[in-house]
Design an enzyme around this catalytic site. Structure first.
Site, PDB file in Angstrom:
ATOM      1  N   SER A  88      -5.105  -3.786   0.036  1.00  0.00           N
ATOM      2  CA  SER A  88      -5.147  -3.048  -1.224  1.00  0.00           C
ATOM      3  C   SER A  88      -5.724  -3.911  -2.332  1.00  0.00           C
ATOM      4  O   SER A  88      -6.471  -3.418  -3.183  1.00  0.00           O
ATOM      5  CB  SER A  88      -3.756  -2.551  -1.610  1.00  0.00           C
ATOM      6  OG  SER A  88      -2.838  -3.616  -1.724  1.00  0.00           O
ATOM      7  N   GLU A  89      -5.388  -5.211  -2.355  1.00  0.00           N
ATOM      8  CA  GLU A  89      -5.976  -6.139  -3.327  1.00  0.00           C
ATOM      9  C   GLU A  89      -6.204  -7.517  -2.724  1.00  0.00           C
ATOM     10  O   GLU A  89      -5.439  -7.966  -1.852  1.00  0.00           O
ATOM     11  CB  GLU A  89      -5.102  -6.300  -4.583  1.00  0.00           C
ATOM     12  CG  GLU A  89      -5.196  -5.161  -5.579  1.00  0.00           C
ATOM     13  CD  GLU A  89      -4.112  -4.140  -5.413  1.00  0.00           C
ATOM     14  OE1 GLU A  89      -4.226  -3.051  -6.003  1.00  0.00           O
ATOM     15  OE2 GLU A  89      -3.153  -4.417  -4.662  1.00  0.00           O
ATOM     16  N   THR A  90      -7.248  -8.158  -3.206  1.00  0.00           N
ATOM     17  CA  THR A  90      -7.554  -9.552  -2.909  1.00  0.00           C
ATOM     18  C   THR A  90      -7.811 -10.238  -4.240  1.00  0.00           C
ATOM     19  O   THR A  90      -8.481  -9.674  -5.112  1.00  0.00           O
ATOM     20  CB  THR A  90      -8.801  -9.670  -2.011  1.00  0.00           C
ATOM     21  OG1 THR A  90      -8.550  -9.004  -0.769  1.00  0.00           O
ATOM     22  CG2 THR A  90      -9.167 -11.121  -1.752  1.00  0.00           C
TER      23      THR A  90
END
Length: 286
Positions: free
Chosen positions: A45-47
């Site tokens: 979902s996020e990096t």
């Protein structure tokens, strides 16, 4: 160039029960395109990418990417990035708090035993939605709602309260293209459980995911919304991820100064290095 890398589990209650986050600890020198390409490849979902701060009062700067775009702020990436930075040897200017620089400005994080918590940023849009949007939300959720409001602290949240936690878990929303908002839903739990509310976060649209397991920014905005409506409410625990087979917990607390702290456990699942190549270099490699 090899760069230090960690994958962390944020808001977890046990092994692999929270929201995973990829962190490139040495993000300096990477272009926006290179960051976005790597974030797309991790398929989380996020990096995030840790960089030197541009504000002298900050301890580090972070850029936050979904698989398709950059976010000015997000909650579980804030706590996960802070944990990764500390584990990698980061030394905060203050022993009790860490100051993160991101797209919305400075965010304060505090350590409390095995938990980290960030100070909820101010809402950039709040207040009731118009009748047309409320009707669209009710149509999408296919249920009656107690209330609907803007509670946007960066990502663009609209939040809806349902009558109960069971109603939240029973949702099968129909995002048929008529609602392109990031939608958070909350319902109060009853009985002898270890949480006070159930939360779900929906991201309709072309992205690779439609529901987020455990969402710090949404829980921050919901807490601001609920506590503004009920001055006696100063703390509670939110459960999120149940519908996805996760078991996340987010602790919300308003201190005597009125600051709302959003916290939970962060554990490291993967530690190592990554090679982020430039496309023109990888193209000529045999």
């Amino acid at each position: 160039m090899q760069r230090r890398f960690r994958q962390l589990d944020v808001f977890a209650t046990g092994p692999y029960s929270g929201n995973p986050l990829a962190v490139v600890v040495d993000g300096d020198g990477l272009s926006t395109d290179e960051m976005q390409r790597f974030a797309n490849w991790t398929n989380l979902s996020e990096t995030t990418f840790v960089l030197p701060p541009t504000d002298p009062t900050a301890d580090y700067r972070v850029r936050i990417f979904t698989t398709t775009w950059e976010l000015p702020f997000a909650g579980h990436p804030t706590l996960g990035t802070c944990a990764a930075w500390l584990e990698a040897g980061g030394q905060p200017n203050d022993t009790d708090t860490i100051v993160q620089e991101c797209g919305i400005g400075l965010v304060t994080i505090r350590r409390d035993g095995e938990h980290l918590a960030f100070a909820a940023p101010d809402l950039i849009r709040s207040g009731p939605v118009d009748d047309e949007l409320r009707a669209r939300v009710e149509r999408t959720l296919a249920t009656d709602v107690v209330d609907v409001a803007w509670a946007d602290n960066g990502p663009g949240w609209v939040v809806a309260e349902l009558a109960s936690a069971d109603d939240v878990l029973a949702l099968e929303p129909d995002f048929d293209g008529t609602l392109d908002l990031k939608l958070g839903v909350v319902g109060r739990a009853g009985g002898s459980v270890d949480h006070d509310v159930e939360v779900r976060a929906f991201f309709p649209g072309p992205a690779s995911m439609e529901e987020d397991p455990v969402t710090g920014s949404l829980n921050a905005s919901i807490a601001q919304w609920l506590m503004a409506r009920d001055p006696e409410l100063t703390s509670y625990v939110a459960r999120q991820g149940t519908a996805l087979g996760r078991d996340g917990r987010v602790r919300l607390e308003r201190d005597q100064d009125g600051v709302i702290w959003v916290g939970g456990r962060v554990t490291t699942s993967v530690t190592g290095t990554v090679e982020i190549e430039r496309p023109e270099l990888s193209a000529v490699r045999p």
